[in-house]
Write a protein that holds these residues in place. Structure first.
Motif, PDB file in Angstrom:
ATOM      1  N   ILE A 226       0.852  -1.188   0.000  1.00  0.00           N
ATOM      2  CA  ILE A 226       0.000   0.000   0.000  1.00  0.00           C
ATOM      3  C   ILE A 226       0.889   1.239   0.000  1.00  0.00           C
ATOM      4  CG2 ILE A 226      -1.760   1.302   1.251  1.00  0.00           C
ATOM      5  CD1 ILE A 226      -2.608  -1.334   2.565  1.00  0.00           C
ATOM      6  N   PRO A 227       0.742   2.132  -0.973  1.00  0.00           N
ATOM      7  CA  PRO A 227       1.533   3.362  -0.956  1.00  0.00           C
ATOM      8  C   PRO A 227       1.358   4.112   0.358  1.00  0.00           C
ATOM      9  CG  PRO A 227       0.469   3.101  -3.078  1.00  0.00           C
ATOM     10  CD  PRO A 227      -0.090   2.029  -2.187  1.00  0.00           C
ATOM     11  N   ALA A 228       2.454   4.585   0.922  1.00  0.00           N
ATOM     12  CA  ALA A 228       2.433   5.202   2.241  1.00  0.00           C
ATOM     13  C   ALA A 228       1.528   6.430   2.284  1.00  0.00           C
ATOM     14  CB  ALA A 228       3.854   5.581   2.658  1.00  0.00           C
ATOM     15  N   TYR A 229       1.442   7.164   1.187  1.00  0.00           N
ATOM     16  CA  TYR A 229       0.666   8.401   1.219  1.00  0.00           C
ATOM     17  C   TYR A 229      -0.834   8.145   1.293  1.00  0.00           C
ATOM     18  CZ  TYR A 229      -0.448   7.952  -3.801  1.00  0.00           C
ATOM     19  OH  TYR A 229      -0.913   7.526  -5.027  1.00  0.00           O
ATOM     20  N   TYR A 230      -1.262   6.919   1.029  1.00  0.00           N
ATOM     21  CA  TYR A 230      -2.688   6.610   1.137  1.00  0.00           C
ATOM     22  C   TYR A 230      -3.219   6.945   2.535  1.00  0.00           C
ATOM     23  CZ  TYR A 230      -3.287   4.067  -3.314  1.00  0.00           C
ATOM     24  OH  TYR A 230      -3.401   3.726  -4.635  1.00  0.00           O
ATOM     25  N   ALA A 231      -2.363   6.828   3.534  1.00  0.00           N
ATOM     26  CA  ALA A 231      -2.797   7.101   4.903  1.00  0.00           C
ATOM     27  C   ALA A 231      -3.275   8.539   5.078  1.00  0.00           C
ATOM     28  CB  ALA A 231      -1.652   6.824   5.873  1.00  0.00           C
ATOM     29  N   HIS A 232      -2.864   9.418   4.180  1.00  0.00           N
ATOM     30  CA  HIS A 232      -3.218  10.832   4.295  1.00  0.00           C
ATOM     31  C   HIS A 232      -4.382  11.228   3.398  1.00  0.00           C
ATOM     32  CE1 HIS A 232       0.540  11.374   6.528  1.00  0.00           C
ATOM     33  NE2 HIS A 232       1.110  10.631   5.602  1.00  0.00           N
ATOM     34  N   MET A 233      -4.741  10.387   2.431  1.00  0.00           N
ATOM     35  CA  MET A 233      -5.770  10.767   1.466  1.00  0.00           C
ATOM     36  C   MET A 233      -7.169  10.720   2.068  1.00  0.00           C
ATOM     37  SD  MET A 233      -3.959  11.544  -1.227  1.00  0.00           S
ATOM     38  CE  MET A 233      -2.903  12.224   0.063  1.00  0.00           C
ATOM     39  N   GLY A 234      -7.498   9.634   2.768  1.00  0.00           N
ATOM     40  CA  GLY A 234      -8.819   9.519   3.366  1.00  0.00           C
ATOM     41  C   GLY A 234      -9.128  10.665   4.317  1.00  0.00           C
ATOM     42  N   PRO A 235      -8.232  10.957   5.278  1.00  0.00           N
ATOM     43  CA  PRO A 235      -8.480  12.081   6.172  1.00  0.00           C
ATOM     44  C   PRO A 235      -8.627  13.414   5.444  1.00  0.00           C
ATOM     45  CG  PRO A 235      -6.808  10.650   7.112  1.00  0.00           C
ATOM     46  CD  PRO A 235      -7.069  10.150   5.717  1.00  0.00           C
ATOM     47  N   ALA A 236      -7.818  13.636   4.411  1.00  0.00           N
ATOM     48  CA  ALA A 236      -7.929  14.885   3.651  1.00  0.00           C
ATOM     49  C   ALA A 236      -9.287  14.991   2.983  1.00  0.00           C
ATOM     50  CB  ALA A 236      -6.815  14.968   2.605  1.00  0.00           C
ATOM     51  N   ASN A 237      -9.767  13.887   2.422  1.00  0.00           N
ATOM     52  CA  ASN A 237     -11.056  13.905   1.733  1.00  0.00           C
ATOM     53  C   ASN A 237     -12.221  14.011   2.711  1.00  0.00           C
ATOM     54  OD1 ASN A 237     -10.075  13.769  -0.925  1.00  0.00           O
ATOM     55  ND2 ASN A 237      -9.736  11.571  -0.738  1.00  0.00           N
ATOM     56  N   ALA A 238     -12.070  13.406   3.883  1.00  0.00           N
ATOM     57  CA  ALA A 238     -13.146  13.468   4.871  1.00  0.00           C
ATOM     58  C   ALA A 238     -13.261  14.844   5.516  1.00  0.00           C
ATOM     59  CB  ALA A 238     -12.925  12.405   5.950  1.00  0.00           C
ATOM     60  N   SER A 239     -12.137  15.549   5.610  1.00  0.00           N
ATOM     61  CA  SER A 239     -12.174  16.875   6.225  1.00  0.00           C
ATOM     62  C   SER A 239     -12.547  17.967   5.235  1.00  0.00           C
ATOM     63  CB  SER A 239     -10.825  17.202   6.874  1.00  0.00           C
ATOM     64  OG  SER A 239      -9.802  17.265   5.898  1.00  0.00           O
ATOM     65  N   GLY A 240     -12.437  17.662   3.938  1.00  0.00           N
ATOM     66  CA  GLY A 240     -12.778  18.648   2.921  1.00  0.00           C
ATOM     67  C   GLY A 240     -11.539  19.328   2.381  1.00  0.00           C
ATOM     68  N   PRO A 241     -11.046  18.890   1.203  1.00  0.00           N
ATOM     69  CA  PRO A 241      -9.803  19.450   0.665  1.00  0.00           C
ATOM     70  C   PRO A 241      -9.924  20.950   0.371  1.00  0.00           C
ATOM     71  CG  PRO A 241     -10.417  17.428  -0.473  1.00  0.00           C
ATOM     72  CD  PRO A 241     -11.596  17.831   0.351  1.00  0.00           C
ATOM     73  N   ALA A 242      -8.836  21.638   0.586  1.00  0.00           N
ATOM     74  CA  ALA A 242      -8.784  23.062   0.255  1.00  0.00           C
ATOM     75  C   ALA A 242      -8.722  23.229  -1.262  1.00  0.00           C
ATOM     76  CB  ALA A 242      -7.558  23.692   0.900  1.00  0.00           C
ATOM     77  N   PRO A 243      -9.154  24.378  -1.772  1.00  0.00           N
ATOM     78  CA  PRO A 243      -9.007  24.631  -3.211  1.00  0.00           C
ATOM     79  C   PRO A 243      -7.536  24.523  -3.607  1.00  0.00           C
ATOM     80  CG  PRO A 243     -10.422  26.281  -2.197  1.00  0.00           C
ATOM     81  CD  PRO A 243      -9.814  25.492  -1.073  1.00  0.00           C
ATOM     82  N   LEU A 244      -7.292  24.015  -4.803  1.00  0.00           N
ATOM     83  CA  LEU A 244      -5.909  23.843  -5.216  1.00  0.00           C
ATOM     84  C   LEU A 244      -5.320  25.159  -5.711  1.00  0.00           C
ATOM     85  CD1 LEU A 244      -5.708  21.984  -8.661  1.00  0.00           C
ATOM     86  CD2 LEU A 244      -7.614  23.385  -7.943  1.00  0.00           C
ATOM     87  N   ASP A 245      -4.002  25.233  -5.639  1.00  0.00           N
ATOM     88  CA  ASP A 245      -3.255  26.410  -6.081  1.00  0.00           C
ATOM     89  C   ASP A 245      -2.174  25.932  -7.036  1.00  0.00           C
ATOM     90  OD1 ASP A 245      -1.751  28.668  -6.464  1.00  0.00           O
ATOM     91  OD2 ASP A 245      -1.236  28.967  -4.348  1.00  0.00           O
TER      92      ASP A 245
END
Length: 451
Positions: A226-245
């Motif tokens: 499992i790619p290590a960064y996957y651990a950060h994707m779910g929480p980011a999506n559940a909290s609501g990602p900021a607009p991209l820059d």
């Protein structure tokens, strides 16, 4: 009449969709950079009235919340998903009108995640397509081990049941349109073909052709890293990602690049691996912009560490920046474009040789370290006798495990070997990058043995 447009992101191995009629449309699982979705809607002359998520994604940052805000669309998210933003909770059986005579019906399909939901597009009440997210894929299913290890077997069994539910409820001619399966590590295997239907999957998909116990045993046995960064994707999506820059990063000159390297930051050269091997700033790492940069850089870099990007051109830099925001690496600390000579204070460059498996066979494996940086699942199919095995995503933390001597590093095709060679070179090791397909190892006369 209805349309379905596919928006493909090859770097992450996912597909996203815009579906609608003559006036309005729905966006399914949109990526963080959703300008392609807006462009598709503009070409069709339709307004996006709904944005739907099949699940809280583990492999990329969604653009759904921001796309809904920008367009004024209703944002539909499975009711069971715990999120911290306002949305329209979707439960099994819920329907929404997409356009005249065109509806979308939610079908609970747990397995990839506990709350996973597929959406069936219906024209005049007849199913025409199923947006299956990470449930039923082309020839396979989404992996069930990304949420919680204790739930993996339970979710694997749910995957089997969900696939059977779709196959039972939908006509054979219904198009199956998954989000995962085209290179994403969210898939338990890679897609077998470019398009499929419920009828085809009934004949070809193990989830529909084997009993649940056989299916679950095989699925669990085949799960990959499992790619290590996957651990950060779910929480980011559940909290609501900021607009991209996507504005260009600050420009770094040679002295700043040197200072960032001295501070232990990651300075990443985006040029192709051939150019990098021929000459690069000492201490930099090579992640080709044309490779799977988002997956591998996000997997390997310590999360949150500043990264500076070095590119051939502003276009290459912009493309890489776009890839990286999709996985939550939002703002490079700095960047530079041009030639490597421009990125050093004194113009001195580092380099290392490249070779092939034939070159390794001619040299012989005695007295050198043959380093295999493929994943364990790949190595199981055969490896060079006596080789050391460290998957590329573990290499940065395991440099001390590599025996002394010149390191001939290989993967399956050359891209990951180039990454690994750059890490070894930066660590001061003598390295040769084997830029070759692994099938050539046995053809060259090297001893390839089964795991």
């Amino acid at each position: 009449m209805f349309f379905i447009d596919t928006i493909e992101l090859e770097g992450l191995g996912n597909r996203h969709y815009l579906a609608g009629g003559t006036r309005t449309a729905v966006a399914v699982d949109p990526p963080r950079d959703f300008d392609q979705v807006l462009a598709a809607a503009a070409r069709r002359g339709v307004r996006i009235t709904h944005v739907v998520e099949t699940h809280i994604h583990n492999d990329y940052v969604t653009g759904g919340l921001e796309l809904a805000r920008v367009t004024g669309a209703a944002y539909l998210v499975p009711a069971g998903a715990h999120v911290s933003f306002a949305r329209v909770p979707v439960a099994d059986g819920d329907t929404v009108t997409v356009d005249a005579g065109l509806t979308l019906r939610a079908v609970a399909t747990p397995g990839h995640t506990p709350h996973h939901t597929a959406y069936v597009l219906q024209e005049q009440g007849t199913p025409v397509a199923a947006f299956t997210g990470g449930s039923l894929l082309i020839g396979t299913v989404g992996r069930p081990d990304l949420v919680e290890p204790r739930l993996t077997e339970e979710l694997a069994r749910a995957q089997h049941a969900s696939a059977h539910r779709l196959a039972t409820e939908l006509p054979d001619e219904t198009a199956v349109l998954p989000t995962h399966g085209f290179g994403s590590f969210c898939s338990s295997a890679q897609a077998e073909g470019e398009a499929t239907t419920i009828g085809h999957e009934k004949a070809a998909n193990a989830a529909l052709t084997t009993d649940v116990d056989t299916f679950v045993a095989a699925l669990l046995d085949g799960l990959d890293d499992i790619p290590a960064y996957y651990a950060h994707m779910g929480p980011a999506n559940a909290s609501g990602p900021a607009p991209l820059d996507l504005t260009p990063p600050a420009v770094a000159d040679a002295r700043e690049i040197a200072a960032r390297l001295a501070a232990g930051e990651w300075v990443v050269d985006l040029r192709n691996r051939v150019a990098f091997a021929e000459g690069h700033v000492a201490g930099t790492f090579n992640f080709e912009a044309d490779g799977k940069i988002a997956t591998y850089l996000a997997w390997m870099i310590p999360w949150g560490k500043p990264v500076t990007l070095l590119a051939d051109s502003p276009g290459q830099l912009a493309d890489a920046q776009r890839e990286l925001v999709r996985v939550g690496i939002d703002r490079p600390a700095a960047a530079a474009t041009g030639a490597p000579e421009d990125w050093t204070v004194d113009g001195a460059l580092a380099s290392f040789p490249r070779s092939t498996f034939a070159g390794l066979a001619e040299r012989g494996t005695d007295g050198v370290v043959v380093l295999d940086v493929r994943r364990a699942s790949e190595r199981a199919g055969g490896h060079i006798a006596g080789s050391v095995h460290i998957p590329v995503h573990e290499l940065h933390g395991r440099l001390g495990d590599i025996p002394a001597g010149t390191v001939w590093v290989h993967c399956a095709g050359g891209m990951r070997a180039g990454m690994a060679a750059s890490l070894l070179d930066a660590a001061g090791r003598d390295v040769v990058a084997v830029d070759d397909g692994f099938d050539a190892a046995a053809e060259a006369g090297l001893a390839v043995v089964a795991a």
